[in-house]
Design a protein around this motif. Sequence first.
Motif, short mmCIF file in Angstrom:
data_model
loop_
_atom_site.label_atom_id
_atom_site.label_comp_id
_atom_site.label_asym_id
_atom_site.label_seq_id
_atom_site.Cartn_x
_atom_site.Cartn_y
_atom_site.Cartn_z
N SER A 277 29.68 16.70 36.25
CA SER A 277 30.28 16.81 34.91
C SER A 277 29.75 15.76 33.92
O SER A 277 30.51 15.20 33.13
CB SER A 277 31.81 16.68 34.99
OG SER A 277 32.35 17.53 35.97
N LEU A 278 28.44 15.50 33.96
CA LEU A 278 27.89 14.47 33.09
C LEU A 278 28.22 14.69 31.61
O LEU A 278 28.63 13.73 30.93
CB LEU A 278 26.37 14.36 33.28
CG LEU A 278 25.67 13.33 32.39
CD1 LEU A 278 26.17 11.92 32.69
CD2 LEU A 278 24.15 13.41 32.57
N PRO A 279 28.10 15.91 31.05
CA PRO A 279 28.44 16.07 29.63
C PRO A 279 29.87 15.66 29.31
O PRO A 279 30.13 15.01 28.30
CB PRO A 279 28.21 17.56 29.39
CG PRO A 279 27.23 17.98 30.44
CD PRO A 279 27.59 17.16 31.64
N ARG A 280 30.81 16.07 30.18
CA ARG A 280 32.20 15.72 29.93
C ARG A 280 32.42 14.21 30.05
O ARG A 280 33.14 13.61 29.23
CB ARG A 280 33.11 16.46 30.92
CG ARG A 280 34.59 16.15 30.73
CD ARG A 280 35.48 17.00 31.61
NE ARG A 280 36.89 16.65 31.43
CZ ARG A 280 37.90 17.27 32.05
NH1 ARG A 280 37.65 18.27 32.88
NH2 ARG A 280 39.14 16.89 31.84
N LEU A 281 31.80 13.58 31.04
CA LEU A 281 31.95 12.14 31.20
C LEU A 281 31.43 11.40 29.97
O LEU A 281 32.05 10.43 29.51
CB LEU A 281 31.19 11.68 32.45
CG LEU A 281 31.76 12.12 33.80
CD1 LEU A 281 30.81 11.74 34.93
CD2 LEU A 281 33.13 11.51 34.04
N LEU A 282 30.30 11.85 29.44
CA LEU A 282 29.75 11.19 28.26
C LEU A 282 30.65 11.39 27.04
O LEU A 282 30.89 10.45 26.27
CB LEU A 282 28.35 11.75 27.97
CG LEU A 282 27.26 11.35 28.97
CD1 LEU A 282 25.95 12.09 28.66
CD2 LEU A 282 27.04 9.85 28.96
N GLU B 257 43.16 13.21 32.47
CA GLU B 257 43.62 13.55 33.81
C GLU B 257 42.41 13.76 34.71
O GLU B 257 41.30 14.04 34.24
CB GLU B 257 44.46 14.83 33.77
CG GLU B 257 45.76 14.69 32.99
CD GLU B 257 46.71 13.68 33.61
OE1 GLU B 257 46.76 13.63 34.87
OE2 GLU B 257 47.37 12.93 32.88
N ARG B 258 42.61 13.64 36.00
CA ARG B 258 41.51 13.81 36.95
C ARG B 258 41.15 15.29 37.07
O ARG B 258 41.94 16.17 36.74
CB ARG B 258 41.91 13.24 38.30
CG ARG B 258 42.25 11.76 38.25
CD ARG B 258 42.95 11.32 39.52
NE ARG B 258 42.04 11.39 40.67
CZ ARG B 258 42.46 11.38 41.94
NH1 ARG B 258 43.76 11.34 42.21
NH2 ARG B 258 41.60 11.42 42.93
N TRP B 259 39.91 15.56 37.52
CA TRP B 259 39.50 16.95 37.78
C TRP B 259 38.53 16.95 38.96
O TRP B 259 37.86 15.96 39.23
CB TRP B 259 38.84 17.56 36.54
CG TRP B 259 37.47 17.03 36.20
CD1 TRP B 259 36.26 17.50 36.64
CD2 TRP B 259 37.17 15.91 35.37
NE1 TRP B 259 35.24 16.76 36.14
CE2 TRP B 259 35.75 15.78 35.34
CE3 TRP B 259 37.94 15.01 34.62
CZ2 TRP B 259 35.12 14.78 34.61
CZ3 TRP B 259 37.30 14.02 33.90
CH2 TRP B 259 35.90 13.91 33.90
N PRO B 260 38.49 18.06 39.69
CA PRO B 260 37.57 18.12 40.83
C PRO B 260 36.12 18.29 40.35
O PRO B 260 35.85 19.00 39.38
CB PRO B 260 38.03 19.37 41.60
CG PRO B 260 38.70 20.21 40.56
CD PRO B 260 39.32 19.27 39.57
N MET B 261 35.22 17.62 41.03
CA MET B 261 33.79 17.77 40.74
C MET B 261 33.14 18.56 41.87
O MET B 261 33.57 18.52 43.02
CB MET B 261 33.12 16.40 40.62
CG MET B 261 33.55 15.60 39.41
SD MET B 261 32.59 14.06 39.28
CE MET B 261 33.25 13.39 37.74
N ALA B 262 32.10 19.29 41.51
CA ALA B 262 31.38 20.09 42.50
C ALA B 262 30.54 19.18 43.41
O ALA B 262 30.19 18.06 43.05
CB ALA B 262 30.47 21.09 41.80
#
Length: 352
Positions: free
Chosen positions: A150-155, A165-170
Amino acid sequence: MGIAAETLTVGVATPLSEELCALIESLEPRVQLIRDQSLLPPMRFTADYAGDPDFRRTPQQQSQFMQLLNSADALYGIPDLSTPLLKEVVQQNDGLRWVQTMAAGGGAQIREAGFTRHELDRVAFTTSAGVHGGPLAEFALFGLLAASKSLPRLLRQSQAHEWSERWPMAQLSDQTILLLGLGGIGSALAEKLSALGVHVIGMSRRGETVPGVAEIIEPHNLPAAIQRADAIVVSLPGTPRTEKLVDAEFLTMVKPGVTVVNVGRGSVIDEQALIAALEDGRVGFAALDVVETEPLVESSPLWEMDNVLLSPHTAALSYAQEEQIARLFARNASAFLDGRALRNVVDTVHFY
């Protein structure tokens, strides 16, 4: 194509340091590199074979440069990265037998030069394929991880100072990844992905076994593989046969949210079809080191998409590249002089 000979005179047609000239001549003492550093543009960064764009030769210097190239049995590099100039040298220098290109995809440059069949049969053209495999495989892996983590969301959240909130990463280890291209790049990537537990599918026309590839498929089985893939990595050369292989029809078959990585040639992907798929979610993320037209036009929607990672065709460059190509050339020079087959000869039918 090798021609047994006692010595090989090589015209240095592209920027090459004296240190690396000495390395080549020490690795293969039968090679004589003829060069004049004052006739070559200074490099601005490592592996800058075009050199400083402000560099100009005087008419006298240009004449000296052509004399040097026309006296050689082989060329190290395409002069000034100019295919018309290369064609001129091939036409004028009847003794020229071999040209080493700096690009892994040098076949496209040879096609662009428009040589006659006689010229293609007389001169062997080789590429630096294999040298760029490791760096490009790492960039492809980076793109796959960027999508999975989720690099775009993290940035976005970091820039907005948002602690969400937390979310699952692939996880890559849960994924099936399709590799379009099993040459030096694809093979290097397959081993890395396999080590991470990825199920790797590779497309091959020859059906050869490749370490790290769990399934080899032929082109007629591609649609079924597309539908299974969580990510697709393109490392194919640009040829008429591969042009727009990934087109609108191809992208109707993908899993929703698939990741697309291109470290091959921009011509392999229909850019407008990819943009449409990125906009409607069929492609969730794209990592592109190459695009159809370079530099990417200012009006391209790809610039503004936060689910796109763009690299300006720089992922192949590494600090070790210049020496690796020099060593590759020295090995090929030994083969040439001994009458053995050269490595990385351009296919002058399909030009890869």
